[in-house]
Design a protein around this motif. Structure first.
Motif, PDB file in Angstrom:
ATOM      1  N   LEU A 113      12.373 -58.363   7.220  1.00 15.83           N
ATOM      2  CA  LEU A 113      12.669 -58.371   8.592  1.00 15.83           C
ATOM      3  C   LEU A 113      14.452 -57.835   8.809  1.00 15.83           C
ATOM      4  CD1 LEU A 113      11.085 -61.453   9.587  1.00 15.83           C
ATOM      5  CD2 LEU A 113      10.186 -59.051  10.054  1.00 15.83           C
ATOM      6  N   SER A 114      15.210 -57.680   7.617  1.00 13.02           N
ATOM      7  CA  SER A 114      16.448 -57.318   7.807  1.00 13.02           C
ATOM      8  C   SER A 114      16.650 -55.716   7.809  1.00 13.02           C
ATOM      9  CB  SER A 114      17.249 -57.770   6.720  1.00 13.02           C
ATOM     10  OG  SER A 114      16.961 -57.238   5.483  1.00 13.02           O
ATOM     11  N   SER A 115      15.272 -54.978   7.639  1.00 14.72           N
ATOM     12  CA  SER A 115      15.514 -53.551   7.639  1.00 14.72           C
ATOM     13  C   SER A 115      14.426 -53.014   8.621  1.00 14.72           C
ATOM     14  CB  SER A 115      14.594 -52.991   6.280  1.00 14.72           C
ATOM     15  OG  SER A 115      14.536 -51.775   6.138  1.00 14.72           O
ATOM     16  N   LYS A 116      15.006 -52.083   9.469  1.00 18.14           N
ATOM     17  CA  LYS A 116      14.233 -51.384  10.468  1.00 18.14           C
ATOM     18  C   LYS A 116      13.250 -50.764   9.974  1.00 18.14           C
ATOM     19  CE  LYS A 116      18.552 -50.320  13.095  1.00 18.14           C
ATOM     20  NZ  LYS A 116      19.194 -49.009  13.609  1.00 18.14           N
ATOM     21  N   ILE A 117      13.181 -49.917   8.940  1.00 17.31           N
ATOM     22  CA  ILE A 117      11.778 -49.185   8.121  1.00 17.31           C
ATOM     23  C   ILE A 117      11.808 -49.808   6.891  1.00 17.31           C
ATOM     24  CG2 ILE A 117      10.945 -47.115   7.525  1.00 17.31           C
ATOM     25  CD1 ILE A 117      12.575 -45.818   9.890  1.00 17.31           C
ATOM     26  N   ASN A 118      10.538 -50.377   6.614  1.00 17.21           N
ATOM     27  CA  ASN A 118      10.076 -50.803   5.082  1.00 17.21           C
ATOM     28  C   ASN A 118       9.240 -49.748   4.497  1.00 17.21           C
ATOM     29  OD1 ASN A 118      11.160 -53.713   4.858  1.00 17.21           O
ATOM     30  ND2 ASN A 118      10.415 -53.412   6.923  1.00 17.21           N
ATOM     31  N   LEU A 119       9.334 -49.189   3.212  1.00 14.86           N
ATOM     32  CA  LEU A 119       8.694 -48.212   2.629  1.00 14.86           C
ATOM     33  C   LEU A 119       7.752 -48.477   1.693  1.00 14.86           C
ATOM     34  CD1 LEU A 119      11.536 -45.435   2.100  1.00 14.86           C
ATOM     35  CD2 LEU A 119       9.776 -45.357   3.979  1.00 14.86           C
ATOM     36  N   ASN A 120       6.738 -47.941   1.751  1.00 14.56           N
ATOM     37  CA  ASN A 120       5.691 -47.886   0.473  1.00 14.56           C
ATOM     38  C   ASN A 120       5.757 -46.549  -0.245  1.00 14.56           C
ATOM     39  OD1 ASN A 120       3.482 -49.499  -1.433  1.00 14.56           O
ATOM     40  ND2 ASN A 120       2.479 -47.625  -0.770  1.00 14.56           N
ATOM     41  N   TYR A 121       5.654 -46.478  -1.521  1.00 14.57           N
ATOM     42  CA  TYR A 121       5.381 -45.308  -2.187  1.00 14.57           C
ATOM     43  C   TYR A 121       5.039 -45.738  -3.669  1.00 14.57           C
ATOM     44  CZ  TYR A 121       5.914 -41.086  -4.751  1.00 14.57           C
ATOM     45  OH  TYR A 121       5.585 -39.853  -5.680  1.00 14.57           O
ATOM     46  N   GLY A 122       3.599 -45.284  -3.746  1.00  8.92           N
ATOM     47  CA  GLY A 122       3.000 -45.425  -4.995  1.00  8.92           C
ATOM     48  C   GLY A 122       2.440 -46.703  -5.421  1.00  8.92           C
ATOM     49  N   HIS A 135      13.474 -43.228  17.440  1.00  6.14           N
ATOM     50  CA  HIS A 135      12.435 -43.859  18.342  1.00  6.14           C
ATOM     51  C   HIS A 135      11.979 -45.043  17.933  1.00  6.14           C
ATOM     52  CE1 HIS A 135      12.027 -39.240  18.688  1.00  6.14           C
ATOM     53  NE2 HIS A 135      11.773 -39.572  19.839  1.00  6.14           N
ATOM     54  N   PHE A 136      13.137 -45.873  17.794  1.00  6.81           N
ATOM     55  CA  PHE A 136      12.855 -46.984  17.315  1.00  6.81           C
ATOM     56  C   PHE A 136      11.949 -48.148  18.052  1.00  6.81           C
ATOM     57  CE2 PHE A 136      14.234 -51.724  16.490  1.00  6.81           C
ATOM     58  CZ  PHE A 136      13.876 -51.731  15.049  1.00  6.81           C
ATOM     59  N   GLN A 137      11.980 -48.029  19.408  1.00  2.00           N
ATOM     60  CA  GLN A 137      11.071 -49.022  20.242  1.00  2.00           C
ATOM     61  C   GLN A 137       9.677 -48.740  19.873  1.00  2.00           C
ATOM     62  OE1 GLN A 137      12.050 -51.706  21.703  1.00  2.00           O
ATOM     63  NE2 GLN A 137      14.137 -50.865  20.779  1.00  2.00           N
ATOM     64  N   SER A 138       9.188 -47.262  19.881  1.00  2.00           N
ATOM     65  CA  SER A 138       8.248 -46.879  19.402  1.00  2.00           C
ATOM     66  C   SER A 138       7.620 -47.297  18.122  1.00  2.00           C
ATOM     67  CB  SER A 138       7.852 -45.476  19.518  1.00  2.00           C
ATOM     68  OG  SER A 138       8.041 -44.749  20.741  1.00  2.00           O
ATOM     69  N   ALA A 139       8.452 -47.350  17.240  1.00  2.00           N
ATOM     70  CA  ALA A 139       8.102 -48.173  15.684  1.00  2.00           C
ATOM     71  C   ALA A 139       7.774 -49.572  15.859  1.00  2.00           C
ATOM     72  CB  ALA A 139       9.508 -47.746  14.700  1.00  2.00           C
ATOM     73  N   ARG A 140       8.565 -50.271  16.749  1.00  2.00           N
ATOM     74  CA  ARG A 140       8.308 -51.572  17.043  1.00  2.00           C
ATOM     75  C   ARG A 140       7.028 -51.838  17.622  1.00  2.00           C
ATOM     76  NH1 ARG A 140       9.068 -54.291  13.699  1.00  2.00           N
ATOM     77  NH2 ARG A 140       8.448 -56.145  14.864  1.00  2.00           N
ATOM     78  N   ASP A 141       6.527 -50.975  18.563  1.00  2.00           N
ATOM     79  CA  ASP A 141       5.243 -51.061  19.237  1.00  2.00           C
ATOM     80  C   ASP A 141       4.081 -51.020  18.181  1.00  2.00           C
ATOM     81  OD1 ASP A 141       6.094 -50.935  21.765  1.00  2.00           O
ATOM     82  OD2 ASP A 141       5.883 -48.873  21.994  1.00  2.00           O
ATOM     83  N   GLY A 152       1.097 -56.931   3.727  1.00  2.00           N
ATOM     84  CA  GLY A 152       2.228 -58.211   3.749  1.00  2.00           C
ATOM     85  C   GLY A 152       3.451 -57.704   4.667  1.00  2.00           C
ATOM     86  N   ILE A 153       3.890 -56.634   4.633  1.00  2.00           N
ATOM     87  CA  ILE A 153       4.978 -56.032   5.408  1.00  2.00           C
ATOM     88  C   ILE A 153       4.706 -56.213   6.913  1.00  2.00           C
ATOM     89  CG2 ILE A 153       6.477 -54.320   6.222  1.00  2.00           C
ATOM     90  CD1 ILE A 153       6.407 -53.370   2.938  1.00  2.00           C
ATOM     91  N   PRO A 154       3.498 -55.527   7.275  1.00  2.00           N
ATOM     92  CA  PRO A 154       3.263 -55.709   8.736  1.00  2.00           C
ATOM     93  C   PRO A 154       2.698 -57.082   9.022  1.00  2.00           C
ATOM     94  CG  PRO A 154       1.497 -54.376   7.897  1.00  2.00           C
ATOM     95  CD  PRO A 154       2.756 -54.585   6.627  1.00  2.00           C
ATOM     96  N   GLY A 155       2.174 -57.741   8.027  1.00  2.00           N
ATOM     97  CA  GLY A 155       1.668 -59.209   8.473  1.00  2.00           C
ATOM     98  C   GLY A 155       2.941 -60.046   8.816  1.00  2.00           C
ATOM     99  N   VAL A 156       3.963 -59.837   8.439  1.00  2.00           N
ATOM    100  CA  VAL A 156       5.321 -60.705   8.813  1.00  2.00           C
ATOM    101  C   VAL A 156       6.025 -60.055  10.017  1.00  2.00           C
ATOM    102  CG1 VAL A 156       5.438 -61.593   6.351  1.00  2.00           C
ATOM    103  CG2 VAL A 156       6.806 -59.756   7.263  1.00  2.00           C
ATOM    104  N   GLY A 157       5.607 -59.086  10.436  1.00  2.54           N
ATOM    105  CA  GLY A 157       6.229 -58.504  11.475  1.00  2.54           C
ATOM    106  C   GLY A 157       7.042 -57.098  11.275  1.00  2.54           C
ATOM    107  N   GLY A 158       7.197 -56.606   9.992  1.00  3.35           N
ATOM    108  CA  GLY A 158       8.136 -55.546   9.781  1.00  3.35           C
ATOM    109  C   GLY A 158       7.244 -54.284  10.024  1.00  3.35           C
ATOM    110  N   PHE A 159       8.278 -53.208  10.178  1.00  2.00           N
ATOM    111  CA  PHE A 159       7.632 -51.887  10.294  1.00  2.00           C
ATOM    112  C   PHE A 159       7.465 -51.180   9.083  1.00  2.00           C
ATOM    113  CE2 PHE A 159       8.277 -47.184  10.982  1.00  2.00           C
ATOM    114  CZ  PHE A 159       7.193 -47.036  11.776  1.00  2.00           C
ATOM    115  N   LEU A 160       6.271 -50.802   8.710  1.00  2.00           N
ATOM    116  CA  LEU A 160       5.976 -50.277   7.568  1.00  2.00           C
ATOM    117  C   LEU A 160       5.771 -48.620   7.538  1.00  2.00           C
ATOM    118  CD1 LEU A 160       5.093 -50.420   4.542  1.00  2.00           C
ATOM    119  CD2 LEU A 160       2.623 -50.564   5.423  1.00  2.00           C
ATOM    120  N   LEU A 161       6.383 -47.925   6.848  1.00  3.90           N
ATOM    121  CA  LEU A 161       6.008 -46.493   6.986  1.00  3.90           C
ATOM    122  C   LEU A 161       5.712 -46.201   5.036  1.00  3.90           C
ATOM    123  CD1 LEU A 161       6.509 -43.663   7.894  1.00  3.90           C
ATOM    124  CD2 LEU A 161       8.828 -43.519   7.103  1.00  3.90           C
ATOM    125  N   CYS A 162       4.323 -45.746   5.246  1.00  4.09           N
ATOM    126  CA  CYS A 162       3.654 -45.732   4.129  1.00  4.09           C
ATOM    127  C   CYS A 162       3.551 -44.325   3.517  1.00  4.09           C
ATOM    128  CB  CYS A 162       2.182 -46.525   4.242  1.00  4.09           C
ATOM    129  SG  CYS A 162       1.367 -46.792   2.502  1.00  4.09           S
TER     130      CYS A 162
END
Length: 331
Positions: A212-221, A285-291, A240-250
């Protein structure tokens, strides 16, 4: 005579059973260690036998004999493999043998990428990873959390990742270490702040705070995809990342479309160039990411907890029994 309730699941204390325990108990399923099975007075109460997939691979003769014995008692064997398609580096001949012998009745797996290659059971069940809300959930009510997470000034960093990246110690991490090393250089050139770190001894609460301290959380591999031809199953962090409210870019995965809607509650990239492009896009487009993050959080909690996985497994076992004539096994 009323039918006997099937509410006992025999188990070998296999590791994949751990996240399902609470969900199974909530469904009224009693978990009984295999060593205590002989104490049962009526095996008609048994819903199924949860076997360790890799123990069966290691001891195919014993697994084959067990399958024959339980079949005579009308008890299906189910297993859940969360380590395909690398299969913990087991040799191909063992996988082929298990596929020919069919040592289980229901083969649950987090990826169907090898479904055309191996047929470990008559029934293959897609059973993805998930999130455990008791451990991984928003740290406060989303009514207050979601508005706060839309304020960009509250974040410490633009992009983050935590997970195994020690390619020198673990060959399964080498590709991920190389990816994040290259990505770090690209993001530094773009003046995009980022933190990529090993999980180490981070507690769940520390992981949630990091997310929750990061605007974008990544997954790779994923370690289980070592030398795999394509990324397929979804690691736990994808829930887990979206489950707690974070934005995931996978990273792009074959099963993403089975569990999520791209553009509505899911964001992905394909390769490092696209990753940089998508990071820049979502930061702009951070507000869209939060959507997307908010939609995904609700979607995960509605459909992708381990309680949901436990129910899916139980339903598969019930369907197995319903498709077969009743056996008189205790006369």
């Amino acid at each position: 005579m009323s039918p006997v309730t099937k509410n006992i699941l025999i188990h070998e204390d296999a590791k994949p059973l751990i996240p399902l325990r609470a969900g199974l108990s909530a469904l009224g399923i009693q978990l009984l260690p295999a060593a205590e099975m002989a104490q049962l007075s009526d095996t008609r109460q048994v819903l199924g036998y949860f076997a360790c997939f890799y123990r069966s691979l290691s001891r195919p003769a014993a697994a084959w004999l067990r399958h024959r014995q339980l079949a005579r008692a009308g008890i299906p064997i189910v297993t859940w493999n969360r380590d395909a398609p690398h299969y913990l580096n087991y040799p191909a001949w063992r996988l082929t043998l298990a596929s020919k012998l069919r040592l289980t009745d229901i083969y649950a797996t987090h990826t169907l990428i090898d479904a055309d290659k191996y047929g470990f059971a008559p029934t293959t069940l897609y059973l993805a990873n998930a999130v455990e809300p008791a451990t991984y959930s928003p740290p406060e009510p989303v009514s207050g959390l979601f508005p706060r997470l839309r304020d960009e000034s509250t974040y410490a960093v633009d992009v983050s990742f935590f997970g195994g990246m020690n390619g020198q110690a673990y060959k399964e991490d080498a590709d991920r270490a190389e990816f994040f090393s290259a990505l770090s250089k690209r993001l530094t050139e773009e003046k995009i702040s980022h933190v990529f770190r090993e999980t180490g001894d981070m507690t769940p609460s520390q992981q949630i705070a990091f997310i929750l301290s990061s605007k974008i959380n990544l997954n790779y591999g994923a370690r289980c995809e070592y030398k795999a031809r394509i990324a397929s199953g979804l690691p736990e962090r994808c829930f887990g990342i979206p489950g707690v409210g974070g934005f995931l870019l996978c990273d792009k995965r074959t099963h993403s479309r089975d569990d999520f809607d791209i553009g509505k509650n899911w964001a992905e990239y394909d390769g490092i160039d696209d990753c940089v492009t998508k990071i820049k896009y979502w930061l702009a487009h951070f507000q869209s990411a939060r959507d997307i993050a908010e939609q995904c959080q609700q979607h995960v909690m509605r459909q992708h907890t381990y309680q949901h996985r436990a129910a899916r497994l139980v339903n598969a076992l019930i369907a197995w029994h319903d498709s077969r004539p009743a056996l008189n096994v205790n006369t």
